[in-house]
Design an enzyme around this catalytic site. Structure first.
Site, PDB file in Angstrom:
ATOM      1  N   ARG A 113     -24.318 -12.950  -4.872  1.00 54.19           N
ATOM      2  CA  ARG A 113     -25.275 -12.233  -4.443  1.00 54.19           C
ATOM      3  C   ARG A 113     -26.608 -12.738  -4.886  1.00 54.19           C
ATOM      4  O   ARG A 113     -27.708 -12.997  -4.128  1.00 54.19           O
ATOM      5  CB  ARG A 113     -25.185 -10.799  -4.645  1.00 54.19           C
ATOM      6  CG  ARG A 113     -24.227 -10.108  -3.989  1.00 54.19           C
ATOM      7  CD  ARG A 113     -23.789  -8.646  -4.645  1.00 54.19           C
ATOM      8  NE  ARG A 113     -22.951  -7.950  -3.687  1.00 54.19           N
ATOM      9  CZ  ARG A 113     -22.263  -6.934  -3.950  1.00 54.19           C
ATOM     10  NH1 ARG A 113     -22.081  -6.499  -5.097  1.00 54.19           N
ATOM     11  NH2 ARG A 113     -21.335  -6.253  -2.953  1.00 54.19           N
TER      12      ARG A 113
ATOM     13  N   ARG B 196     -16.573   3.385  -3.277  1.00 54.28           N
ATOM     14  CA  ARG B 196     -17.729   4.378  -3.358  1.00 54.28           C
ATOM     15  C   ARG B 196     -18.150   5.050  -2.057  1.00 54.28           C
ATOM     16  O   ARG B 196     -18.230   4.279  -0.972  1.00 54.28           O
ATOM     17  CB  ARG B 196     -18.853   3.685  -4.235  1.00 54.28           C
ATOM     18  CG  ARG B 196     -18.772   3.322  -5.449  1.00 54.28           C
ATOM     19  CD  ARG B 196     -20.187   2.889  -6.024  1.00 54.28           C
ATOM     20  NE  ARG B 196     -20.284   1.704  -5.971  1.00 54.28           N
ATOM     21  CZ  ARG B 196     -21.730   1.139  -6.217  1.00 54.28           C
ATOM     22  NH1 ARG B 196     -22.817   1.930  -6.630  1.00 54.28           N
ATOM     23  NH2 ARG B 196     -21.859  -0.066  -5.971  1.00 54.28           N
TER      24      ARG B 196
ATOM     25  N   ASP C 256       0.945  -1.150   0.035  1.00 60.49           N
ATOM     26  CA  ASP C 256       0.110   0.023  -0.130  1.00 60.49           C
ATOM     27  C   ASP C 256       0.974   1.408   0.006  1.00 60.49           C
ATOM     28  O   ASP C 256       1.918   1.143   0.539  1.00 60.49           O
ATOM     29  CB  ASP C 256      -0.958  -0.083   1.265  1.00 60.49           C
ATOM     30  CG  ASP C 256      -2.155   0.832   0.964  1.00 60.49           C
ATOM     31  OD1 ASP C 256      -3.178   0.267   0.831  1.00 60.49           O
ATOM     32  OD2 ASP C 256      -1.979   2.147   0.903  1.00 60.49           O
TER      33      ASP C 256
ATOM     34  N   HIS D 147     -19.993  -4.787 -14.827  1.00 60.01           N
ATOM     35  CA  HIS D 147     -20.066  -4.614 -13.296  1.00 60.01           C
ATOM     36  C   HIS D 147     -20.524  -3.405 -13.147  1.00 60.01           C
ATOM     37  O   HIS D 147     -19.976  -2.469 -12.461  1.00 60.01           O
ATOM     38  CB  HIS D 147     -18.771  -5.159 -12.556  1.00 60.01           C
ATOM     39  CG  HIS D 147     -18.864  -5.053 -11.187  1.00 60.01           C
ATOM     40  ND1 HIS D 147     -19.785  -5.786 -10.309  1.00 60.01           N
ATOM     41  CD2 HIS D 147     -18.269  -4.357 -10.108  1.00 60.01           C
ATOM     42  CE1 HIS D 147     -19.720  -5.772  -9.064  1.00 60.01           C
ATOM     43  NE2 HIS D 147     -18.774  -4.677  -8.987  1.00 60.01           N
TER      44      HIS D 147
ATOM     45  N   ILE E  25      -9.820  -6.102  -8.825  1.00 61.97           N
ATOM     46  CA  ILE E  25     -10.766  -5.933  -8.066  1.00 61.97           C
ATOM     47  C   ILE E  25     -11.377  -4.369  -8.243  1.00 61.97           C
ATOM     48  O   ILE E  25     -12.657  -4.137  -8.095  1.00 61.97           O
ATOM     49  CB  ILE E  25     -10.887  -6.328  -6.560  1.00 61.97           C
ATOM     50  CG1 ILE E  25     -10.490  -7.796  -6.710  1.00 61.97           C
ATOM     51  CG2 ILE E  25     -12.257  -6.310  -6.004  1.00 61.97           C
ATOM     52  CD1 ILE E  25     -10.365  -8.303  -5.005  1.00 61.97           C
ATOM     53  N   SER E  26     -10.584  -3.512  -8.305  1.00 60.39           N
ATOM     54  CA  SER E  26     -10.878  -2.028  -8.311  1.00 60.39           C
ATOM     55  C   SER E  26     -11.753  -1.625  -9.197  1.00 60.39           C
ATOM     56  O   SER E  26     -11.936  -2.229 -10.403  1.00 60.39           O
ATOM     57  CB  SER E  26      -9.641  -1.175  -8.351  1.00 60.39           C
ATOM     58  OG  SER E  26      -8.618  -1.734  -8.063  1.00 60.39           O
ATOM     59  N   ASN E  27     -12.771  -0.702  -8.758  1.00 61.69           N
ATOM     60  CA  ASN E  27     -13.877  -0.061  -9.866  1.00 61.69           C
ATOM     61  C   ASN E  27     -13.353   1.211 -10.437  1.00 61.69           C
ATOM     62  O   ASN E  27     -12.380   1.990  -9.996  1.00 61.69           O
ATOM     63  CB  ASN E  27     -15.056   0.160  -8.871  1.00 61.69           C
ATOM     64  CG  ASN E  27     -16.002  -1.078  -8.701  1.00 61.69           C
ATOM     65  OD1 ASN E  27     -15.853  -1.853  -9.639  1.00 61.69           O
ATOM     66  ND2 ASN E  27     -16.630  -1.111  -7.478  1.00 61.69           N
TER      67      ASN E  27
HETATM   68  O1  TXD Z   1     -16.488  -6.746  -6.861  1.00 59.27           O
HETATM   69  C1  TXD Z   1     -15.866  -5.741  -7.027  1.00 59.27           C
HETATM   70  N1  TXD Z   1     -14.937  -5.859  -7.870  1.00 59.27           N
HETATM   71  C2  TXD Z   1     -15.849  -4.770  -5.975  1.00 59.27           C
HETATM   72  C3  TXD Z   1     -15.068  -3.673  -6.244  1.00 59.27           C
HETATM   73  C4  TXD Z   1     -16.676  -4.605  -4.939  1.00 59.27           C
HETATM   74  C5  TXD Z   1     -16.772  -3.738  -3.947  1.00 59.27           C
HETATM   75  C6  TXD Z   1     -15.633  -2.683  -3.940  1.00 59.27           C
HETATM   76  N2  TXD Z   1     -14.914  -2.568  -5.089  1.00 59.27           N
HETATM   77  C7  TXD Z   1     -13.744  -1.665  -5.364  1.00 59.27           C
HETATM   78  O2  TXD Z   1     -12.343  -2.196  -4.889  1.00 59.27           O
HETATM   79  C8  TXD Z   1     -13.780  -0.755  -4.669  1.00 59.27           C
HETATM   80  O3  TXD Z   1     -14.746   0.368  -5.397  1.00 59.27           O
HETATM   81  C9  TXD Z   1     -12.472   0.162  -4.720  1.00 59.27           C
HETATM   82  O4  TXD Z   1     -12.371   0.596  -5.968  1.00 59.27           O
HETATM   83  C10 TXD Z   1     -11.725  -1.089  -4.469  1.00 59.27           C
HETATM   84  C11 TXD Z   1     -11.063  -1.234  -3.023  1.00 59.27           C
HETATM   85  O5  TXD Z   1     -11.996  -1.246  -2.279  1.00 59.27           O
HETATM   86  P1  TXD Z   1     -11.920  -1.183  -0.451  1.00 59.27           P
HETATM   87  O6  TXD Z   1     -13.036  -1.334  -0.029  1.00 59.27           O
HETATM   88  O7  TXD Z   1     -10.498  -2.260  -0.355  1.00 59.27           O
HETATM   89  O8  TXD Z   1     -11.240   0.209  -0.363  1.00 59.27           O
HETATM   90  P2  TXD Z   1     -10.067   1.006   0.367  1.00 59.27           P
HETATM   91  O9  TXD Z   1     -10.407   0.127   1.814  1.00 59.27           O
HETATM   92  O10 TXD Z   1     -10.288   2.382   0.387  1.00 59.27           O
HETATM   93  O11 TXD Z   1      -8.619   0.171   0.168  1.00 59.27           O
HETATM   94  C12 TXD Z   1      -8.180   0.873  -0.900  1.00 59.27           C
HETATM   95  C13 TXD Z   1      -6.607   1.111  -0.562  1.00 59.27           C
HETATM   96  C14 TXD Z   1      -6.208   1.939   0.252  1.00 59.27           C
HETATM   97  O12 TXD Z   1      -5.485   1.280   1.371  1.00 59.27           O
HETATM   98  C15 TXD Z   1      -5.267   2.871  -0.514  1.00 59.27           C
HETATM   99  O13 TXD Z   1      -4.282   3.279   0.733  1.00 59.27           O
HETATM  100  C16 TXD Z   1      -4.718   2.210  -1.550  1.00 59.27           C
HETATM  101  O14 TXD Z   1      -6.049   1.307  -1.879  1.00 59.27           O
HETATM  102  N3  TXD Z   1      -4.204   2.770  -2.450  1.00 59.27           N
HETATM  103  C17 TXD Z   1      -3.065   2.499  -3.104  1.00 59.27           C
HETATM  104  N4  TXD Z   1      -2.592   1.244  -3.101  1.00 59.27           N
HETATM  105  C18 TXD Z   1      -1.393   1.192  -3.985  1.00 59.27           C
HETATM  106  N5  TXD Z   1      -1.029   1.878  -5.085  1.00 59.27           N
HETATM  107  C19 TXD Z   1      -1.893   3.173  -5.253  1.00 59.27           C
HETATM  108  N6  TXD Z   1      -1.580   4.014  -6.009  1.00 59.27           N
HETATM  109  C20 TXD Z   1      -3.003   3.414  -4.177  1.00 59.27           C
HETATM  110  N7  TXD Z   1      -3.729   4.519  -3.665  1.00 59.27           N
HETATM  111  C21 TXD Z   1      -4.466   4.285  -2.957  1.00 59.27           C
END
Ligand code: TXD
Length: 321
Positions: free
Chosen positions: A152, A83, A34, A176, A119-121
């Site tokens: 789901r 989100r 991270d 998605h 997984i990221s959106n």
């Molecule tokens: O089914 C699916 N595909 C999804 C996707 C279902 C639910 C949520 N989904 C998406 O996953 C959500 O919309 C987010 O785009 C991602 C991650 O969700 P999460 O709940 O884990 O988000 P967090 O807790 O904010 O974690 C994101 C982390 C956070 O610790 C940041 O510091 C880190 O990402 N981050 C980074 N890591 C590496 N490199 C960079 N540049 C970076 N920027 C932020």
């Protein structure tokens, strides 16, 4: 057999649950990356300190340095913002595209032979961007959405029919987003069509249809339902569990048929886009894509979903990605 090395890019909500599940299931050693200093180190330390209780010897390392992912077999990416209430997945586009570009460059440099699960959106756009920036072969770059959306849908069906969710087979295809396509006609309980069970339950075809429609729309809005309740983020247990099912299919070379966001090369009449369709996953990543016949209504819904993905990708390109 040497233990697999699994890199998790993004150590937030989903990243943390992924690390814990990998440790508990002993799938491989974990590197949790991270950009926030000390944060992934804190998470992995916390999980590692449960090793005795979990009975696991996997090694967990938190890091802010890409070099630590060197040699990873599998990379799971959750980096990016989730989100907030009222936001659509597409609202995340600009912020998360910037992040994904950095991530793809890091993974390309340090784990060039890995299989990558994103997984990221917004999911379909992020998978597209990762593949474009990394240049990895498309069978090694996939996205997680369909396993969760299908889980789901299956859960709602199990609750409605009062049967074990283990006996439900139901798939959700397409992008998605709100246009995703739950496949009602194919949904079954160990082979028994769900619609037939609903019709017998309600002794009324119209009522059965209405109940199914409610489950379909709840499935489409399921992510938003959780966001609204949590208020501080989006779903994380179920997305992590879903990506783990995909990783297991790869690690154990299972050839599981899972709805996966994969690159289409003419299959389903789609050329050059990442979309959710049934794919067989094994040790090389995507082994093959499985086509199926859609009736007119399903095809129309699928086309609508494809168009939404195309618009999203075009928007991303217009933003310079
Ligand atoms: O089914 C699916 N595909 C999804 C996707 C279902 C639910 C949520 N989904 C998406 O996953 C959500 O919309 C987010 O785009 C991602 C991650 O969700 P999460 O709940 O884990 O988000 P967090 O807790 O904010 O974690 C994101 C982390 C956070 O610790 C940041 O510091 C880190 O990402 N981050 C980074 N890591 C590496 N490199 C960079 N540049 C970076 N920027 C932020």
């Amino acid at each position: 057999m040497a233990r697999k090395k699994i890199a998790l890019i993004g150590g937030g909500q989903i990243g943390g649950v992924l690390a814990q599940l990998i440790a508990q299931k002993k799938l491989g050693d974990v590197v949790l990356f991270d950009i926030v200093e000390d944060f992934p180190q804190g998470k992995t330390l916390d999980i590692a300190e449960a090793s005795r209780v979990d009975g696991t010897d996997v090694v967990l390392k938190g890091t802010n340095t890409y070099a630590d992912i060197t040699g990873s077999d599998i990379v799971i990416i959750t980096a990016g913002l989730p989100r907030k209430p009222g936001m659509s997945r597409d609202d995340l586009l600009t912020t998360n595209a910037k992040i994904m570009k950095q991530v793809a460059e890091g993974v390309k440099e340090h784990a060039p032979n890995s299989i990558v699960i994103i997984i990221s959106n917004p999911l379909d756009a992020m998978v597209t961007l990762f593949q474009k920036v990394s240049g990895f072969p498309t069978h090694r770059v996939i996205g997680q959405a369909g396993v969760l959306d299908s889980s789901r849908f299956s859960t709602f069906i199990a609750w409605e029919l009062d049967v074990s969710v283990r006996d439900i087979n139901a798939m959700v295809l397409g992008g998605h987003g709100d246009t995703m396509v739950p496949l009602v006609r194919y949904a079954n309980v160990n082979g028994v069509p769900v619609m037939e069970m609903l019709e017998r339950k309600y002794k009324d075809a119209a009522k059965a249809k209405e109940v199914m429609e409610a489950m379909v729309s709840r499935t489409k809005m399921a992510g938003g339902e959780v966001v609204k309740l949590l208020k501080t983020g989006s779903a994380f247990y179920s997305p992590a569990a879903s990506a783990i099912a995909m990783a297991e299919a790869i690690i154990y070379d299972e050839n599981r048929l899972l709805p996966t966001c994969v690159y289409l090369n003419g299959e389903f009449g789609v050329d050059g886009y990442y979309v959710g369709v049934p794919a067989v996953l094994g040790e090389k990543g995507v082994v093959r894509i499985v086509e199926l016949t859609l009736d007119e209504e399903e095809q129309a819904a699928f086309d609508k979903s494809i168009n939404a993905v195309k618009t999203l990708v075009a928007d991303m390109e217009r933003l310079g990605f």
